[in-house]
Motif scaffolding. Structure first.
Motif, PDB file in Angstrom:
ATOM      1  N   UNK A   1      -9.689 -29.117 -29.457  1.00  0.00           N
ATOM      2  CA  UNK A   1      -9.148 -28.641 -28.861  1.00  0.00           C
ATOM      3  C   UNK A   1      -9.246 -27.112 -27.339  1.00  0.00           C
ATOM      4  N   UNK A   2     -10.701 -26.847 -27.698  1.00  0.00           N
ATOM      5  CA  UNK A   2     -11.460 -25.753 -26.747  1.00  0.00           C
ATOM      6  C   UNK A   2     -11.637 -26.690 -25.625  1.00  0.00           C
ATOM      7  N   UNK A   3     -12.182 -28.278 -25.549  1.00  0.00           N
ATOM      8  CA  UNK A   3     -12.892 -28.679 -24.630  1.00  0.00           C
ATOM      9  C   UNK A   3     -11.256 -29.163 -23.378  1.00  0.00           C
ATOM     10  N   UNK A   4     -10.219 -29.447 -24.151  1.00  0.00           N
ATOM     11  CA  UNK A   4      -9.029 -29.558 -23.696  1.00  0.00           C
ATOM     12  C   UNK A   4      -9.002 -28.738 -22.692  1.00  0.00           C
ATOM     13  N   UNK A   5      -8.190 -27.264 -23.073  1.00  0.00           N
ATOM     14  CA  UNK A   5      -8.300 -26.048 -22.669  1.00  0.00           C
ATOM     15  C   UNK A   5      -9.272 -26.284 -21.106  1.00  0.00           C
ATOM     16  N   UNK A   6     -10.504 -26.215 -21.767  1.00  0.00           N
ATOM     17  CA  UNK A   6     -11.122 -25.656 -20.694  1.00  0.00           C
ATOM     18  C   UNK A   6     -11.176 -27.154 -19.315  1.00  0.00           C
TER      19      UNK A   6
END
Length: 75
Positions: A1-6
């Motif tokens: 999720x972090x990579x996607x939002x980043x």
């Protein structure tokens, strides 16, 4: 999720930044098209006013000539 939002929100190359860039480019293109169309419309308006002026002059001359001919024929 972090990579996607980043990836989506990255200010350098994120999806949102790229989309904003494309929308700004489209906005600039459309603004340029509007400016060009307004210029063309202004030119066309000037042309129509010139034609209208010429028509008014021709009508005035025809009325003058008709008045002259009417006076000649009534004499």
């Amino acid at each position: 999720f972090y990579r996607y939002t980043d990836r989506v929100t990255s200010t350098v190359d994120g999806d949102i930044e790229r989309r904003i860039g494309r929308l700004n480019d489209q906005y600039d293109e459309i603004s340029d098209q509007i400016d060009d169309l307004e210029t063309s419309l202004d030119d066309y308006e000037e042309e129509l006013w010139a034609q209208f002026g010429a028509m008014e002059t021709a009508v005035a001359k025809m009325q003058s000539d008709l008045s002259y001919i009417s006076k000649l024929s009534s004499s």
